[in-house]
Design an enzyme around this catalytic site. Sequence first.
Site, PDB file in Angstrom:
ATOM      1  N   ALA A   1       0.723  -1.455   0.026  1.00 50.42           N
ATOM      2  CA  ALA A   1       0.145  -0.017   0.031  1.00 50.42           C
ATOM      3  C   ALA A   1       0.927   1.224  -0.073  1.00 50.42           C
ATOM      4  O   ALA A   1       0.524   2.325  -0.679  1.00 50.42           O
ATOM      5  CB  ALA A   1      -1.030   0.001   1.201  1.00 50.42           C
TER       6      ALA A   1
ATOM      7  N   TYR B   1       3.643   2.250  -1.878  1.00 49.81           N
ATOM      8  CA  TYR B   1       4.099   2.040  -3.189  1.00 49.81           C
ATOM      9  C   TYR B   1       5.757   2.013  -2.981  1.00 49.81           C
ATOM     10  O   TYR B   1       6.220   1.213  -3.690  1.00 49.81           O
ATOM     11  CB  TYR B   1       3.659   3.140  -4.274  1.00 49.81           C
ATOM     12  CG  TYR B   1       2.799   2.693  -4.908  1.00 49.81           C
ATOM     13  CD1 TYR B   1       1.528   1.564  -4.587  1.00 49.81           C
ATOM     14  CD2 TYR B   1       2.326   3.158  -6.317  1.00 49.81           C
ATOM     15  CE1 TYR B   1       0.621   1.189  -5.211  1.00 49.81           C
ATOM     16  CE2 TYR B   1       1.299   2.636  -7.049  1.00 49.81           C
ATOM     17  CZ  TYR B   1       0.446   1.655  -6.554  1.00 49.81           C
ATOM     18  OH  TYR B   1      -0.570   1.277  -7.433  1.00 49.81           O
TER      19      TYR B   1
ATOM     20  N   CYS C   1      10.093  -5.182  -7.079  1.00 51.40           N
ATOM     21  CA  CYS C   1       9.906  -5.721  -8.385  1.00 51.40           C
ATOM     22  C   CYS C   1      10.165  -7.242  -8.439  1.00 51.40           C
ATOM     23  O   CYS C   1      11.093  -7.782  -7.802  1.00 51.40           O
ATOM     24  CB  CYS C   1      10.994  -5.056  -9.249  1.00 51.40           C
ATOM     25  SG  CYS C   1      10.329  -3.140  -9.382  1.00 51.40           S
TER      26      CYS C   1
ATOM     27  N   GLU D   1      12.447  -8.845 -10.574  1.00 58.04           N
ATOM     28  CA  GLU D   1      13.704  -9.114 -10.867  1.00 58.04           C
ATOM     29  C   GLU D   1      14.441  -9.121  -9.273  1.00 58.04           C
ATOM     30  O   GLU D   1      15.275 -10.053  -9.169  1.00 58.04           O
ATOM     31  CB  GLU D   1      14.267  -8.029 -11.741  1.00 58.04           C
ATOM     32  CG  GLU D   1      13.704  -7.966 -12.964  1.00 58.04           C
ATOM     33  CD  GLU D   1      12.397  -7.293 -13.053  1.00 58.04           C
ATOM     34  OE1 GLU D   1      12.363  -6.625 -14.308  1.00 58.04           O
ATOM     35  OE2 GLU D   1      11.999  -6.666 -12.175  1.00 58.04           O
TER      36      GLU D   1
ATOM     37  N   CYS E   1      16.036  -1.933 -10.900  1.00 61.11           N
ATOM     38  CA  CYS E   1      16.432  -3.193 -11.133  1.00 61.11           C
ATOM     39  C   CYS E   1      17.512  -3.455 -12.121  1.00 61.11           C
ATOM     40  O   CYS E   1      18.268  -4.616 -11.871  1.00 61.11           O
ATOM     41  CB  CYS E   1      15.224  -3.984 -11.814  1.00 61.11           C
ATOM     42  SG  CYS E   1      13.753  -4.346 -10.581  1.00 61.11           S
TER      43      CYS E   1
END
Length: 180
Positions: free
Chosen positions: A90, A92, A97, A99, A133
Site C-alpha cells: 500500500a 508504493y 519488483c 527481478e 532493477c
Amino acid sequence: MAPQTPPILNGHSETVIAQTCQTYNLTPSEFAQLRDRAVAAKATSYSPYSKFRVGAVLLSNGKVNAVTGERTTTESSEGTYTPGANVENASYPVTTCAERVAFGRAITEGHRGFKAVAVATDISPPASPCGMCRQFIREFCELSMPILMFDKDENFSVLRLEDLLPLSFGPDQMGIEGSA
C-alpha cells in the site's frame, strides 16, 4: 538522440528462437524454460493496486558454499532456475519488483554465475526491467548477459545488460572483482 527500441521478435517462430539462442549462447531448452518459468512466476504476483503482474526468472550455473566460499557448478546441465514476482505494498515505495525478488532469493540460496534473466508481463510490447532493477542486476551479472523480455503473447525482445544500463556503475568500480 533517443535509444533505439529493440525489435519485437516472434516467440512462436522456431527460426527466430534458434537465432536468438545462437546469438546469446542459450539452448532452445533453456530459452523455453526461461519463457515458461517467467510466465508462471507472473501468476504468483501480488499486485492488487496496479494490477501490473511481472514474473522474472534467473538462470544460474554456479553456487557458492556459504561456509567455505568455494564456487561450484550446478549439478544440472542446464543450471538452476530461480523465479520471482513483483510484490506490491500500500506504501508504493516499499513495493519490490520481480527481478529483485528473484535475485534476492538466488543470492541468499548461494547461486552465482548468472547466464540469463527473463521477464514476463501482461502487456505488449514487452516491458524492460526498471532502472532500479537494472542497477540491482548489474551487481551480480556480467554486462554481456542477455535479458529476455516477454509480452502477453510470449513475443519477446532481448538486450544485453550493457545495452539496458550503459555507462553503468558496478562492483568493479569499487574494487570488487568476481561478484558476477
